[in-house]
Write an enzyme that holds these catalytic residues in place. Structure first.
Site, mmCIF file in Angstrom:
data_model
loop_
_atom_site.group_PDB
_atom_site.id
_atom_site.type_symbol
_atom_site.label_atom_id
_atom_site.label_comp_id
_atom_site.label_asym_id
_atom_site.label_seq_id
_atom_site.Cartn_x
_atom_site.Cartn_y
_atom_site.Cartn_z
ATOM 1 N N PRO A 198 0.832 -1.216 0.000
ATOM 2 C CA PRO A 198 0.000 0.000 0.000
ATOM 3 C C PRO A 198 0.866 1.266 0.000
ATOM 4 C CG PRO A 198 -0.683 -1.538 1.726
ATOM 5 C CD PRO A 198 0.602 -2.050 1.167
ATOM 6 N N GLU A 199 0.495 2.224 -0.852
ATOM 7 C CA GLU A 199 1.199 3.508 -0.934
ATOM 8 C C GLU A 199 0.221 4.607 -0.523
ATOM 9 O OE1 GLU A 199 3.342 3.945 -4.674
ATOM 10 O OE2 GLU A 199 3.387 1.780 -4.936
#
Ligand SMILES: [Zn+2]
Length: 259
Positions: free
Chosen positions: A2-3
Site C-alpha cells: 500500500p502507498e
C-alpha cells in the site's frame, strides 16, 4: 504494498466510520506482527474516543481523546477491515458495535510504532518544484530510488513513482542530482497529478496483492496506469525494464518518451 493513495483511502473510511466512537477492547492476534505493538502504545487505549484519523506518508494515526494517538502501518500486505472474519488476524480494535481487524499475511505491518523522520507530503503545497529540487540536488541515487525514500518524499512506492516518472518524461535510472529545476517542477506536478487521480479512484488493487479498503472495495487506478504492469505504454511504445534493479526491483519505462 500500500502507498499513499491506498492509505489515504483507508484513512477516509476509518475517519468516517470511527470518529466519535470509544474503544472498548483490543486484542493481539496469535501470532501478532513481527514487531509486537509496544505495551506503552496500548496502555490507556480502552476508554479512549477516536477524535479523528490522520495520515502521514504511509502511516495512519488514530487521534484519541486525552491527547493520545495510535499509529498503524500496513507494511507489505496489511489490510484493515471493518467487521470480523478473515485470515491472518494480527490486531483487533473493538469500538462498541464496530470492529476493526488488521489482517496481515506477511506480518510486516505495525501498530503503536513511532513515526520515523519523513519527507514532504507530496499533496501539500510545500511540495513543489523548488522544494523537490533542493531535496534532490546533492543525491547520486537513481531518481526513482530517491522518490521511494520516505525521508525525501513521504508516501510514494513503486507504482506511483513509476507512473509519475513517465508523466514527467524522466527515466527512473537517472541520477537524482542531475535533474534541472524545470525537470523537478514537471516531476512535482506529475507526482501530485498521479497521486490525486489515484486517491480519487480509491487506490490500486493489483492481482497479486489484492488491496481492499476497510469496506472490501477494490481500487480503480490499476486500470489507468500508463506504464506499471504493462508491456506497451499508454503512449503506444514498447516499454523497457531498467538493466539494474532500483530499490530492489527492475523498473519499467518508455525508452522514447522518458529521457
Ligand atoms: Zn512512449
Amino acid at each position: 504494498m500500500p502507498e499513499l493513495p491506498e492509505v489515504e483511502t483507508v484513512r477516509r473510511v476509518l475517519e468516517e466510520r470511527l470518529k466519535g466512537s470509544t474503544i472498548t477492547a483490543y486484542e493481539l492476534g496469535r501470532p501478532t506482527f513481527y514487531r509486537r505493538p509496544p505495551k506503552a502504545a496500548l496502555a490507556g487505549l480502552v476508554g479512549s474516543t477516536v477524535e479523528g484519523v490522520r495520515r502521514r506518508g504511509k502511516y495512519l494515526i488514530l487521534l484519541l481523546s486525552g491527547g493520545k494517538s495510535l499509529t498503524l502501518h500496513l507494511g507489505m500486505s496489511g489490510r484493515v477491515c471493518l467487521g470480523g472474519g478473515g485470515a491472518h488476524l494480527r490486531f483487533r480494535l473493538v469500538l462498541g458495535d464496530a470492529v476493526v481487524c488488521f489482517h496481515d499475511a506477511r506480518r510486516f505491518g505495525r501498530v503503536g510504532c513511532k513515526l520515523p523522520r519523513l519527507g514532504c507530503e507530496p499533496l501539500e503545497p510545500e511540495f513543489n518544484g523548488p522544494s523537490l529540487f533542493r531535496a534532490l540536488r546533492a543525491r547520486r541515487a537513481p531518481i526513482k530510488a530517491a522518490l521511494m525514500d520516505q525521508g525525501i518524499v513521504a508516501g510514494l512506492g513503486n507504482i506511483y513513482a513509476t507512473e509519475a516518472l513517465f508523466a514527467a518524461g524522466l527515466r527512473p535510472g537517472r541520477a537524482a542530482g542531475s535533474l534541472s529545476g524545470a525537470d523537478c517542477a514537471r516531476l512535482a506536478g506529475a507526482i501530485k497529478k498521479v497521486l490525486s487521480s489515484a486517491v480519487a479512484l480509491g487506490g490500486s488493487t493489483l492481482a497479486d496483492e489484492a488491496y481492499r479498503d476497510p469496506l472490501g472495495r477494490a481500487g480503480g487506478f490499476q486500470e489507468r496506469t500508463c506504464v506499471y504492469g504493462r508491456t506497451r505504454g499508454r503512449c503506444g511504445h514498447a516499454l523497457k525494464a531498467t538493466r539494474r534493479p532500483i530499490a530492489g526491483r527492475t523498473s519499467l519505462y518508455c525508452p522514447v518518451c522518458q529521457r
